[in-house]
Structure formats: C-alpha cells, structure tokens
Design a protein around this motif. Structure first.
Motif, PDB file in Angstrom:
ATOM      1  N   ARG A   1       0.841  -1.198   0.000  1.00 45.59           N
ATOM      2  CA  ARG A   1       0.000   0.000   0.000  1.00 45.59           C
ATOM      3  C   ARG A   1       0.870   1.240   0.000  1.00 45.59           C
TER       4      ARG A   1
ATOM      5  N   GLY B   1       3.558  11.087  -8.262  1.00 44.33           N
ATOM      6  CA  GLY B   1       4.067   9.734  -8.000  1.00 44.33           C
ATOM      7  C   GLY B   1       3.341   9.189  -6.790  1.00 44.33           C
TER       8      GLY B   1
ATOM      9  N   ASP C   1       0.078   9.271 -11.104  1.00 45.02           N
ATOM     10  CA  ASP C   1       1.056   8.178 -11.094  1.00 45.02           C
ATOM     11  C   ASP C   1       1.063   7.459 -12.438  1.00 45.02           C
TER      12      ASP C   1
ATOM     13  N   GLY D   1      -0.915   8.887 -15.274  1.00 44.48           N
ATOM     14  CA  GLY D   1      -0.179   9.658 -16.270  1.00 44.48           C
ATOM     15  C   GLY D   1       1.215   9.987 -15.805  1.00 44.48           C
TER      16      GLY D   1
ATOM     17  N   LEU E   1       6.967  11.798  -2.947  1.00 40.97           N
ATOM     18  CA  LEU E   1       7.592  10.902  -1.977  1.00 40.97           C
ATOM     19  C   LEU E   1       8.183   9.697  -2.699  1.00 40.97           C
ATOM     20  N   GLY E   2       9.502   9.676  -2.763  1.00 37.13           N
ATOM     21  CA  GLY E   2      10.162   8.509  -3.350  1.00 37.13           C
ATOM     22  C   GLY E   2      10.067   8.465  -4.854  1.00 37.13           C
TER      23      GLY E   2
ATOM     24  N   TRP F   1      12.916  11.613  -9.309  1.00 34.76           N
ATOM     25  CA  TRP F   1      13.376  11.615 -10.707  1.00 34.76           C
ATOM     26  C   TRP F   1      12.322  12.275 -11.592  1.00 34.76           C
TER      27      TRP F   1
END
Ligand code: SAH
Length: 248
Positions: free
Chosen positions: A15, A44, A66, A93, A110-111, A114
């Motif tokens: 999750r 993201g 995302d 997207g 978060l994470g 890039w």
C-alpha cells in the motif's frame, strides 16, 4: 504508458511504496497540522495510501498522479474502501512537468524525485502548484553512513556515491534552495524491512502463480539475491525520510 513491469509485480501487494510504515505515514500527516479541506497534490502517488488515509484522518482533499496503471487502480479502490472517493482523485499519467490548475496547500513527491530530474528540479516543479504559505513534501534517500566505496553504493542500487547526500548535507541543500525545513519524519531499519522484505513474499507467490510468464527468470533471480543484497547494503547504508519545506 507504464512503469517497468518488475515494480508492478514486486510491489503489487504494497500500500505504501516507500520505507514508511502506516504509523510513520500517520505521524507525518499529524506533524503537518493540516487544516480540514487542505488540498494536496501528490506526484508519484503510488497506490494512494497517503492521500486516502489523510483524507479519512485529517479531512484533506487532493489529487494524485502516477504512471503505474495498476497502482492508480489500487488507489481508486482504496479511496472507495475508506469512503473518501469524493475527496481524492487519482490520475494515471506522467507527472513530469505536472502543474495543477488549482493551487494546493501541500505539494508532495515521496520517493519519486526523478520525476523532476532530482530534488532541485522536483522542488521547483512542486513550487508551481503551491499556494502561498504552503508546504512542499519531499521523500528522499540519504546516506546513513557514507559508503566506503563505489561498489557499496552500487550495492545500495545507487548509480554512485554522488547520487545521495548525508542527512546534514541533504538538509543544507534544501536550505540553499531557499526553503525552511519545518518538519521531518525518518524511516528506520524496521520500516525499511516492511518495504523491502514485503516484496519477497509477493515475488514468491507471483512465481507460483505465473510459472510460464516471460518475467519468471528475472523475478526468480531477484528473489534469490535480494534478501542478502538488502541486508548487506541498503539496510546498513541507506536512510530515507520525508522533509517538509516552506519557501522563505
Ligand atoms: N509516493 C508513493 C509511491 C512511491 S514509489 C508512495 O510513497 O507510496 C514511486 C512511484 O512513482 C511509483 O508509484 C511509480 O509508478 C511512480 N512513477 C514513476 N515515474 C513516474 C512518472 N514519470 N510520473 C508519475 N509517476 C511515476
């Protein structure tokens, strides 16, 4: 358009797709003292756990973007499950260059920095959707201990030692960007284990259910090597945290 399939396989049961537990995610939400109705843009957004649980617990509204169609679908199901479907929306997207029409009180990545070409670019991207006085959230790895060699950095799946900073260096870099650091919540080894070790059971089950898939060899190789690699390198050298920033 999608992310490499290995992530959709190994993280299909996650999750939270980062080294945070549900408790740490809730701690982060509480630490921000969000007013009900605060709008959050999450680039993201993965399976949407931050937006969905904060919509339930802190009455925020928000949008997640995302590139994984699987994770985006899971996010929509989670919103339904938690009864917050009217408060949050999830868009499948590419979030690179994504600027929202409506400004948000919190803009987050978060994470997945890039998306903006690194921390600096992502802070600049998130700024563009931020309402004045708002909070930027960046989730990013840092070196707990500086790797003694480039081999160790590669063992942590970094390209090189230069890919990440130490925690004091990372904080100083936010400051140099003109940001006050107003909160932070950090992962620890136990929360890292929840992210990394949870992939192993998922991969093992996937292998049993998909013996003829073209990815079988690759997933088998990862399951064979990941536990030892993770314990040798990432668990010892890599930290991760979410940093709350306000523009000066
Ligand atoms: N923030 C989420 C997910 C982090 S994992 C969480 O903490 O749970 C990184 C996420 O970035 C994945 O969900 C992946 O699908 C997504 N991603 C990767 N490249 C992307 C891009 N260009 N645009 C949008 N999402 C992207």
């Amino acid at each position: 358009m999608d992310i490499p399939r290995i992530f959709n396989i190994s993280e299909s049961a996650h999750r939270i797709h980062n080294p945070f537990t549900p408790e740490k995610l809730a701690t982060l939400g509480a630490s921000l003292r969000l007013a009900p109705g605060t709008r959050i843009l999450d680039l993201g957004s993965g399976s949407g756990e931050m937006l969905c649980t904060w919509a339930r617990d802190y009455k925020i509204t928000g949008t997640g973007v995302d590139m994984s169609s699987l994770f985006t679908q899971q996010a929509k199901l989670r919103a339904e499950e938690l009864g917050v479907y009217g408060q949050v929306e999830f868009i499948h997207g590419d979030a690179a260059g994504y600027v929202s029409e409506e400004k948000a009180g919190v803009t987050a990545c978060l994470g997945a920095t890039w998306i903006g070409g690194g921390v600096v670019g992502t802070v600049n991207l998130l700024k563009q959707s931020l309402s004045s006085g708002g909070i930027i959230l960046i989730g990013e790895p840092y070196w707990l201990r500086l790797p003694p060699s480039e081999e160790v950095a590669k063992g942590c799946l970094a390209g090189s030692i230069a890919d990440f900073l130490t925690l004091p260096e990372l904080l100083a870099s936010f400051s140099r960007l003109g940001c006050d650091i107003v909160e932070m919540v950090l992962a620890d080894q136990d929360s890292w284990d929840r992210y990394e070790a949870a992939k192993w059971l998922t991969m093992r089950r996937w292998l049993e259910e998909n013996p003829k898939d073209e990815m079988t060899k690759g997933v088998r190789a990862q399951l064979d090597t990941e536990p030892v690699r993770y314990a040798t390198y990432t668990r010892e050298y890599l930290g991760w945290g979410v940093f709350a920033l306000m523009l000066r």
